[in-house]
Motif scaffolding. Structure first.
Motif, PDB file in Angstrom:
ATOM      1  N   SER A   1       0.836  -1.199   0.000  1.00 22.08           N
ATOM      2  CA  SER A   1       0.000   0.000   0.000  1.00 22.08           C
ATOM      3  C   SER A   1       0.872   1.251   0.000  1.00 22.08           C
ATOM      4  O   SER A   1       2.006   1.245   0.492  1.00 22.08           O
ATOM      5  CB  SER A   1      -0.919   0.020   1.223  1.00 22.08           C
ATOM      6  N   ALA A   2       0.323   2.308  -0.557  1.00 24.02           N
ATOM      7  CA  ALA A   2       1.039   3.589  -0.526  1.00 24.02           C
ATOM      8  C   ALA A   2       1.261   4.040   0.910  1.00 24.02           C
ATOM      9  O   ALA A   2       2.294   4.630   1.233  1.00 24.02           O
ATOM     10  CB  ALA A   2       0.251   4.642  -1.304  1.00 24.02           C
ATOM     11  N   LEU A   3       0.307   3.752   1.796  1.00 26.29           N
ATOM     12  CA  LEU A   3       0.461   4.150   3.199  1.00 26.29           C
ATOM     13  C   LEU A   3       1.635   3.420   3.848  1.00 26.29           C
ATOM     14  O   LEU A   3       2.403   4.011   4.612  1.00 26.29           O
ATOM     15  CB  LEU A   3      -0.826   3.878   3.963  1.00 26.29           C
ATOM     16  N   GLU A   4       1.787   2.131   3.541  1.00 18.74           N
ATOM     17  CA  GLU A   4       2.927   1.395   4.080  1.00 18.74           C
ATOM     18  C   GLU A   4       4.249   1.970   3.572  1.00 18.74           C
ATOM     19  O   GLU A   4       5.229   2.064   4.322  1.00 18.74           O
ATOM     20  CB  GLU A   4       2.815  -0.078   3.707  1.00 18.74           C
TER      21      GLU A   4
ATOM     22  N   ALA B   1      -2.362  11.762   1.659  1.00 23.25           N
ATOM     23  CA  ALA B   1      -2.193  11.568   0.216  1.00 23.25           C
ATOM     24  C   ALA B   1      -2.057  10.089  -0.116  1.00 23.25           C
ATOM     25  O   ALA B   1      -2.605   9.605  -1.120  1.00 23.25           O
ATOM     26  CB  ALA B   1      -0.964  12.333  -0.265  1.00 23.25           C
ATOM     27  N   ALA B   2      -1.341   9.346   0.719  1.00 20.82           N
ATOM     28  CA  ALA B   2      -1.183   7.911   0.488  1.00 20.82           C
ATOM     29  C   ALA B   2      -2.524   7.187   0.592  1.00 20.82           C
ATOM     30  O   ALA B   2      -2.814   6.271  -0.197  1.00 20.82           O
ATOM     31  CB  ALA B   2      -0.190   7.337   1.492  1.00 20.82           C
ATOM     32  N   ALA B   3      -3.344   7.597   1.545  1.00 23.81           N
ATOM     33  CA  ALA B   3      -4.660   6.967   1.690  1.00 23.81           C
ATOM     34  C   ALA B   3      -5.509   7.191   0.440  1.00 23.81           C
ATOM     35  O   ALA B   3      -6.252   6.295   0.009  1.00 23.81           O
ATOM     36  CB  ALA B   3      -5.356   7.521   2.934  1.00 23.81           C
ATOM     37  N   GLU B   4      -5.415   8.371  -0.157  1.00 27.83           N
ATOM     38  CA  GLU B   4      -6.153   8.640  -1.395  1.00 27.83           C
ATOM     39  C   GLU B   4      -5.670   7.741  -2.532  1.00 27.83           C
ATOM     40  O   GLU B   4      -6.464   7.252  -3.338  1.00 27.83           O
ATOM     41  CB  GLU B   4      -6.005  10.108  -1.782  1.00 27.83           C
ATOM     42  N   ILE B   5      -4.374   7.537  -2.602  1.00 29.39           N
ATOM     43  CA  ILE B   5      -3.837   6.659  -3.643  1.00 29.39           C
ATOM     44  C   ILE B   5      -4.322   5.228  -3.435  1.00 29.39           C
ATOM     45  O   ILE B   5      -4.734   4.545  -4.388  1.00 29.39           O
ATOM     46  CB  ILE B   5      -2.294   6.722  -3.629  1.00 29.39           C
TER      47      ILE B   5
ATOM     48  N   ALA C   1       2.773  10.748  -6.944  1.00 29.73           N
ATOM     49  CA  ALA C   1       3.875  10.890  -6.005  1.00 29.73           C
ATOM     50  C   ALA C   1       3.422  11.651  -4.763  1.00 29.73           C
ATOM     51  O   ALA C   1       2.492  12.464  -4.813  1.00 29.73           O
ATOM     52  CB  ALA C   1       5.052  11.596  -6.671  1.00 29.73           C
ATOM     53  N   VAL C   2       4.106  11.400  -3.653  1.00 27.16           N
ATOM     54  CA  VAL C   2       3.693  11.935  -2.363  1.00 27.16           C
ATOM     55  C   VAL C   2       4.805  12.808  -1.786  1.00 27.16           C
ATOM     56  O   VAL C   2       5.890  12.314  -1.470  1.00 27.16           O
ATOM     57  CB  VAL C   2       3.384  10.792  -1.369  1.00 27.16           C
TER      58      VAL C   2
END
Length: 470
Positions: free
Chosen positions: A24-27, A57-61, A119-120
């Protein structure tokens, strides 16, 4: 907080894994925030960390991936943003205390494009006041330390972003290059720095404000990365015409590039009048050998009118800096080290005193550019040092006109690319005898990034890999 997890080393593989749902992006963001917490206190590369915003932003991705949509070619890739590139929730300080509250109304075009690509932003990269120095230090945030050896300079002016990439705190860094400000920190930190052709990547002017001619002609935005492919990926996202930048363009000029260009590289081994340090020469030799093994024709060359180009770059730059960075115009003084650098460099450079001298210097640029263009029809790429010397100690570019002159002389080939608006790629070539990264740069023809990056991949594949700093 999610515990840190192993993530792919490259930006390209992070994005592929996030888009495929393998991570995940969050990870990914949490892993990078953990590295920032562990490493940044020791190197002071990032001035501000956007932990909560990065997580959001990661959660949105991740939601986009879960919905079956594509979040973009840089999905979940953490990146840093230099202190002189606009980001709406953070002051664009330029490393100067007078701008500590200068929060912009909109993102810079390249930041907007990076975010649209998935990108974040995770933090701000440190820099010297207004990017003036070849070291990274200021009164507002302090000094960025070299992660290999703290008694060596981290380079400047994009030193914070280079160190963040080298230490795994970000996967990509957004910086700019007026006189080696991407390539010198890349050399110092052992990462890849790409200075694109003038006009390829937007660098917006502030509406209604004048912009010094040297800043218009010599400075470009570009990426810092850990691999050539990652630098190319970031370039593909950032490049293209922009209404806010009158220099930006979308279509390449009709110059030899890509498949139609001869696979020939000219090696510039020494700066005129001064031999390269043995570790520098060894890095160039490794790069040249890698190119030969990949089928490139490698020949010795002399860079046309190199000293003249470097002198003109310096005198024009110092002339403009004395005007644009006058404390009377700024409203308050520069920081201590920036004030010393401006004093020492202008004393050594002999800024132009008359409009006639200034105009004649710009006129001479066209003649030098024509000489380089004729050479690059037959020899599209030049290979040589970023700096003829190893990186010396912090503040090596201060202390009077003699240290300032030496710092500039080491960078003749580097500043010539700025003077002529040419694309240049800096990349590491293994460790030197001093335990520091060695490196080289490749300089291509205007809008010749395709062949430049191809050669960079060949060098990268054939030289020893650096040990990881994370």
């Amino acid at each position: 907080m999610t515990p840190p997890i192993p993530v792919p080393a490259s930006a390209a593989s992070i994005a592929a894994a996030v888009r495929a749902g393998d991570v995940s992006a969050l990870e990914v963001v949490e892993a990078h925030l953990d590295r920032i917490a562990r490493r940044n206190p020791d190197v002071n590369a990032l001035t501000v960390v956007f932990a909560d915003r990065a997580r959001a932003a990661a959660a949105e991705i991740d939601a986009t991936v879960a919905a079956g949509s594509d979040p973009g070619p840089l999905a979940g890739v953490p990146f840093s943003v230099k202190e002189n590139i606009d980001l709406t929730w953070s002051a664009t300080t330029n490393g100067w205390g007078g701008n500590a509250g200068a929060v912009p109304a909109q993102d810079a075009t390249i930041v907007r494009r990076m975010r649209r690509a998935g990108a974040v932003p995770v933090g701000r990269g440190n820099m010297p006041d207004f990017g003036m120095r070849w070291d990274t230090d200021n009164d507002l945030f302090g000094r960025t330390l070299n992660p290999w050896h703290s008694d060596r300079s981290a380079g400047g002016s994009s030193g914070g972003d280079a160190v963040a990439v080298a230490t795994g705190m970000s996967s990509l860094g957004l910086g700019n290059d007026f006189g080696g400000s991407l390539r010198l920190p890349a050399y110092a930190a052992g990462v890849v720095g790409l200075r694109p052709s003038q006009g390829r990547v937007p660098r917006a002017a502030v509406r209604g404000q004048s912009v010094a001619l040297t800043l218009q002609q010599f400075s470009v935005n570009g990426p810092l990365a850990r691999t050539v492919d990652d630098a190319a990926l970031a370039l593909g996202v950032m490049e293209g015409w922009d209404a806010d930048d009158p220099v930006s363009a979308s279509a390449p000029a009709p110059v030899p590039s890509g498949a139609g260009a001869p696979r020939r590289v000219g090696v510039v081994r020494d700066a005129p009048g001064a031999g390269a340090d043995p570790d520098v020469a060894a890095g160039i030799a490794r790069a040249a050998a890698s190119l030969v093994r990949d089928g490139w024709d490698v020949v010795p060359v002399d860079a046309p009118r190199l000293e003249e180009a470097a002198v003109l770059w310096r005198r024009l730059s110092c002339t403009d800096m004395l005007i644009s960075l006058d404390p009377a115009a700024l409203g308050q003084p520069l920081g201590r080290s920036a004030t010393a650098f401006l004093r020492d460099s202008t004393a050594a450079a002999r800024p132009y005193e008359t409009a006639r001298e200034y105009a004649e210097a710009w006129a001479q640029r066209a003649a030098i550019a024509a000489d380089w263009r004729r050479l690059q029809v037959e020899v599209p790429l030049l290979l040589g040092p970023v700096s003829a010397s190893r990186l010396r100690g912090p503040d090596y570019d201060l202390g009077g006109s003699e240290p300032a002159d030496r710092a500039w002389r080491d960078l003749w080939l580097t500043v010539a690319a700025n003077f002529l608006g040419l694309p240049a790629l800096a990349l590491p070539t293994g460790l030197g005898e001093d335990g520091m990264p060695t490196g080289v740069q490749l300089i291509g023809p205007l809008w010749g990034e395709d062949i430049l990056l191809d050669a960079g991949r060949a060098v990268e594949a054939g030289v020893p890999r650096l040990p990881a700093l994370f």
